[in-house]
Design a protein around this motif. Structure first.
Motif, PDB file in Angstrom:
ATOM      1  N   PRO A 254       4.582   5.477  -1.015  1.00  0.00           N
ATOM      2  CA  PRO A 254       4.943   5.506   0.414  1.00  0.00           C
ATOM      3  C   PRO A 254       4.620   6.837   1.082  1.00  0.00           C
ATOM      4  N   VAL A 255       4.744   7.921   0.329  1.00  0.00           N
ATOM      5  CA  VAL A 255       4.435   9.240   0.884  1.00  0.00           C
ATOM      6  C   VAL A 255       2.936   9.485   0.886  1.00  0.00           C
ATOM      7  N   LEU A 256       2.292   9.151  -0.231  1.00  0.00           N
ATOM      8  CA  LEU A 256       0.857   9.391  -0.360  1.00  0.00           C
ATOM      9  C   LEU A 256       0.042   8.608   0.663  1.00  0.00           C
ATOM     10  N   ARG A 257       0.570   7.474   1.115  1.00  0.00           N
ATOM     11  CA  ARG A 257      -0.159   6.650   2.087  1.00  0.00           C
ATOM     12  C   ARG A 257      -0.406   7.378   3.401  1.00  0.00           C
ATOM     13  N   TYR A 258       0.444   8.366   3.719  1.00  0.00           N
ATOM     14  CA  TYR A 258       0.213   9.120   4.947  1.00  0.00           C
ATOM     15  C   TYR A 258      -1.096   9.903   4.861  1.00  0.00           C
ATOM     16  N   ALA A 259      -1.423  10.373   3.658  1.00  0.00           N
ATOM     17  CA  ALA A 259      -2.669  11.114   3.465  1.00  0.00           C
ATOM     18  C   ALA A 259      -3.833  10.183   3.134  1.00  0.00           C
ATOM     19  N   ASP A 260      -3.530   9.064   2.463  1.00  0.00           N
ATOM     20  CA  ASP A 260      -4.581   8.134   2.036  1.00  0.00           C
ATOM     21  C   ASP A 260      -4.132   6.707   2.314  1.00  0.00           C
ATOM     22  N   PRO A 261      -4.474   6.165   3.482  1.00  0.00           N
ATOM     23  CA  PRO A 261      -4.023   4.813   3.848  1.00  0.00           C
ATOM     24  C   PRO A 261      -4.645   3.700   3.011  1.00  0.00           C
ATOM     25  N   THR A 262      -5.594   4.026   2.123  1.00  0.00           N
ATOM     26  CA  THR A 262      -6.164   2.986   1.264  1.00  0.00           C
ATOM     27  C   THR A 262      -5.211   2.618   0.126  1.00  0.00           C
ATOM     28  N   LEU A 263      -4.198   3.445  -0.128  1.00  0.00           N
ATOM     29  CA  LEU A 263      -3.252   3.166  -1.212  1.00  0.00           C
ATOM     30  C   LEU A 263      -2.316   2.040  -0.787  1.00  0.00           C
ATOM     31  N   ARG A 264      -2.229   1.003  -1.608  1.00  0.00           N
ATOM     32  CA  ARG A 264      -1.381  -0.140  -1.271  1.00  0.00           C
ATOM     33  C   ARG A 264      -1.064  -0.928  -2.537  1.00  0.00           C
ATOM     34  N   THR A 265      -0.253  -1.981  -2.370  1.00  0.00           N
ATOM     35  CA  THR A 265       0.118  -2.795  -3.521  1.00  0.00           C
ATOM     36  C   THR A 265      -0.859  -3.953  -3.695  1.00  0.00           C
ATOM     37  N   ALA A 266      -0.891  -4.474  -4.914  1.00  0.00           N
ATOM     38  CA  ALA A 266      -1.729  -5.631  -5.202  1.00  0.00           C
ATOM     39  C   ALA A 266      -1.282  -6.852  -4.401  1.00  0.00           C
ATOM     40  N   ALA A 267       0.024  -6.983  -4.183  1.00  0.00           N
ATOM     41  CA  ALA A 267       0.532  -8.133  -3.426  1.00  0.00           C
ATOM     42  C   ALA A 267       0.040  -8.105  -1.984  1.00  0.00           C
ATOM     43  N   ASP A 268       0.022  -6.918  -1.365  1.00  0.00           N
ATOM     44  CA  ASP A 268      -0.482  -6.815   0.006  1.00  0.00           C
ATOM     45  C   ASP A 268      -1.963  -7.193   0.067  1.00  0.00           C
ATOM     46  N   ALA A 269      -2.732  -6.689  -0.900  1.00  0.00           N
ATOM     47  CA  ALA A 269      -4.152  -7.009  -0.935  1.00  0.00           C
ATOM     48  C   ALA A 269      -4.375  -8.493  -1.205  1.00  0.00           C
ATOM     49  N   GLY A 270      -3.570  -9.067  -2.098  1.00  0.00           N
ATOM     50  CA  GLY A 270      -3.703 -10.492  -2.413  1.00  0.00           C
ATOM     51  C   GLY A 270      -3.472 -11.379  -1.210  1.00  0.00           C
ATOM     52  N   ALA A 271      -2.506 -11.009  -0.377  1.00  0.00           N
ATOM     53  CA  ALA A 271      -2.237 -11.788   0.839  1.00  0.00           C
ATOM     54  C   ALA A 271      -3.435 -11.740   1.787  1.00  0.00           C
ATOM     55  N   ASP A 272      -4.057 -10.564   1.915  1.00  0.00           N
ATOM     56  CA  ASP A 272      -5.256 -10.450   2.749  1.00  0.00           C
ATOM     57  C   ASP A 272      -6.365 -11.362   2.242  1.00  0.00           C
ATOM     58  N   VAL A 273      -6.569 -11.347   0.931  1.00  0.00           N
ATOM     59  CA  VAL A 273      -7.645 -12.131   0.332  1.00  0.00           C
ATOM     60  C   VAL A 273      -7.449 -13.627   0.584  1.00  0.00           C
ATOM     61  N   ILE A 274      -6.222 -14.096   0.482  1.00  0.00           N
ATOM     62  CA  ILE A 274      -5.963 -15.521   0.718  1.00  0.00           C
ATOM     63  C   ILE A 274      -6.166 -15.877   2.184  1.00  0.00           C
ATOM     64  N   ASP A 275      -5.761 -15.012   3.092  1.00  0.00           N
ATOM     65  CA  ASP A 275      -6.013 -15.288   4.507  1.00  0.00           C
ATOM     66  C   ASP A 275      -7.516 -15.329   4.799  1.00  0.00           C
ATOM     67  N   LEU A 276      -8.292 -14.534   4.082  1.00  0.00           N
ATOM     68  CA  LEU A 276      -9.748 -14.599   4.232  1.00  0.00           C
ATOM     69  C   LEU A 276     -10.309 -15.868   3.610  1.00  0.00           C
ATOM     70  N   ALA A 277      -9.826 -16.202   2.414  1.00  0.00           N
ATOM     71  CA  ALA A 277     -10.354 -17.378   1.697  1.00  0.00           C
ATOM     72  C   ALA A 277     -10.124 -18.659   2.482  1.00  0.00           C
ATOM     73  N   THR A 278      -9.000 -18.741   3.172  1.00  0.00           N
ATOM     74  CA  THR A 278      -8.671 -19.935   3.949  1.00  0.00           C
ATOM     75  C   THR A 278      -9.232 -19.882   5.372  1.00  0.00           C
ATOM     76  N   ASN A 279      -9.969 -18.802   5.675  1.00  0.00           N
ATOM     77  CA  ASN A 279     -10.611 -18.643   6.981  1.00  0.00           C
ATOM     78  C   ASN A 279      -9.614 -18.418   8.109  1.00  0.00           C
ATOM     79  N   LYS A 280      -8.386 -18.035   7.754  1.00  0.00           N
ATOM     80  CA  LYS A 280      -7.390 -17.728   8.784  1.00  0.00           C
ATOM     81  C   LYS A 280      -7.588 -16.315   9.318  1.00  0.00           C
ATOM     82  N   ALA A 281      -8.044 -15.412   8.471  1.00  0.00           N
ATOM     83  CA  ALA A 281      -8.378 -14.055   8.910  1.00  0.00           C
ATOM     84  C   ALA A 281      -9.880 -13.987   9.171  1.00  0.00           C
ATOM     85  N   HIS A 282     -10.254 -13.412  10.309  1.00  0.00           N
ATOM     86  CA  HIS A 282     -11.664 -13.294  10.696  1.00  0.00           C
ATOM     87  C   HIS A 282     -12.398 -14.633  10.568  1.00  0.00           C
TER      88      HIS A 282
END
Length: 331
Positions: A254-282
């Motif tokens: 949570p602290v390191l993200r202020y310096a490096d916003p690419t740091l995140r959890t696998a669950a957050d990334a997984g949700a993005d991927v599913i929204d892309l796979a289902t064509n709901k995102a972009h």
């Protein structure tokens, strides 16, 4: 739109929460989940099976697929194509090329096909899977999700010692020699594979757009971010990297993200991927994303001449011919 979604490496750190997200948010899809070992003796496969057990009405299957064996990839593609043709499976809506390999701790390893494992698992076998199965998508099209990383862009990743690049002699990507600098050379092979994926994905989009029957299939190449809880940091890596994950990246994210916003959890990334796979995102869009944001990829990745050369070579490496892909005019 519904249909079947293939996720490779489905027992991975990003994939398990992605599968959970898919079954929760989009229960009408059929999930085809590939892993190397389908038995519960693999704790990650066991966790995947426990995850889908929470959704008893979901249409899911766990399938064995070893991307380090190109013959097995073609056999798997034959099976899926036949099941779609026989209406045992709905037409494909997405292929999510999540499976990956890296080796930052040992000498280079090679597949049964005699190819350096990083480039085969990350790139070549996914090329074969996609090009063999384009004809199994439905008339509404769908979405292909490829994975790159910031490692493709020189100077962006802290593990980089040697800048990534696609050599003039493309066949050298399939080879590797032992080196004292296992971390540096291993990460370079990984970064080169991620650059190859990105460049090939750009070429794939151009060919799909030109094809009247396949133009509704769009390809997104996503850098999902640097996942601080990923098992990747504990697999085929030196001890110091495992300690960095355990004592810095995970507790201080949570602290390191202020310096490096690419740091995140696998669950957050997984949700993005599913929204892309289902064509709901972009929806209907193509190209490179950094997380879910449109950004510029590296200048090298945009070289269309090299993209085309890599396209031709990738088809050769993947044993794709005019006879075994719906994108025959590109071969």
């Amino acid at each position: 739109m519904t249909g079947s979604i293939i996720i490779t490496g489905a027992n991975g750190s990003l994939a398990i929460p992605a599968v959970k997200c898919l079954l929760e948010k989009y229960p009408d899809y059929t999930a085809i989940l590939t892993v190397r070992n389908t038995e519960d003796s693999d704790p990650n496969t066991k966790k995947l099976r426990e995850t889908i057990a929470s959704f008893p009405k979901a249409q899911t299957s766990i399938r064995q697929l070893d991307l380090a064996n190109l013959g097995a990839v073609h056999e798997f593609a034959d099976t899926i194509a036949a099941e779609v043709a026989e209406k045992k499976l709905p037409p494909l809506a997405s292929i999510v090329c999540n499976a990956y390999y890296w080796n930052l701790a040992r000498d280079p390893e090679f597949t049964a096909d005699g190819v350096e494992t990083t480039i085969q698992v990350n790139h070549i076998s996914h090329v074969a899977l996609i090009l063999r199965l384009l004809g199994s998508f439905g008339p509404e099209g769908g979405r292909i999700v490829l994975f790159t990383s910031d490692g493709h862009f020189p100077g962006k990743n802290g593990l980089e010692k040697y800048p990534p690049g696609i050599p003039d002699d493309l066949d050298t990507l399939l080879k590797a020699s032992p080196d004292a600098d296992k971390l540096g050379r291993g990460f370079n092979r990984y970064a080169n594979s991620k650059l190859a994926i990105l460049m090939w994905g750009f070429a794939l989009n151009r060919y799909l757009e030109k094809n009247e029957e396949l133009r509704k299939i769009t390809t997104i190449i996503i850098d999902p971010g640097n996942l601080t809880d990923s098992r990747a940091l504990r697999t085929n890596t030196p001890k110091f990297l495992q300690y960095v994950q355990r004592f810095a990246l995970q507790p201080l994210r949570p602290v390191l993200r202020y310096a490096d916003p690419t740091l995140r959890t696998a669950a957050d990334a997984g949700a993005d991927v599913i929204d892309l796979a289902t064509n709901k995102a972009h929806p209907g869009e193509r190209g490179y994303l950094q997380q879910l944001k449109k950004e510029d990829s590296s200048p090298d990745s945009l070289n269309e001449d090299k993209q085309q050369k890599l396209w031709v070579k990738s088809a050769e490496w993947a044993k794709i011919t005019k006879e075994n892909t719906a994108l025959a005019e590109s071969i």
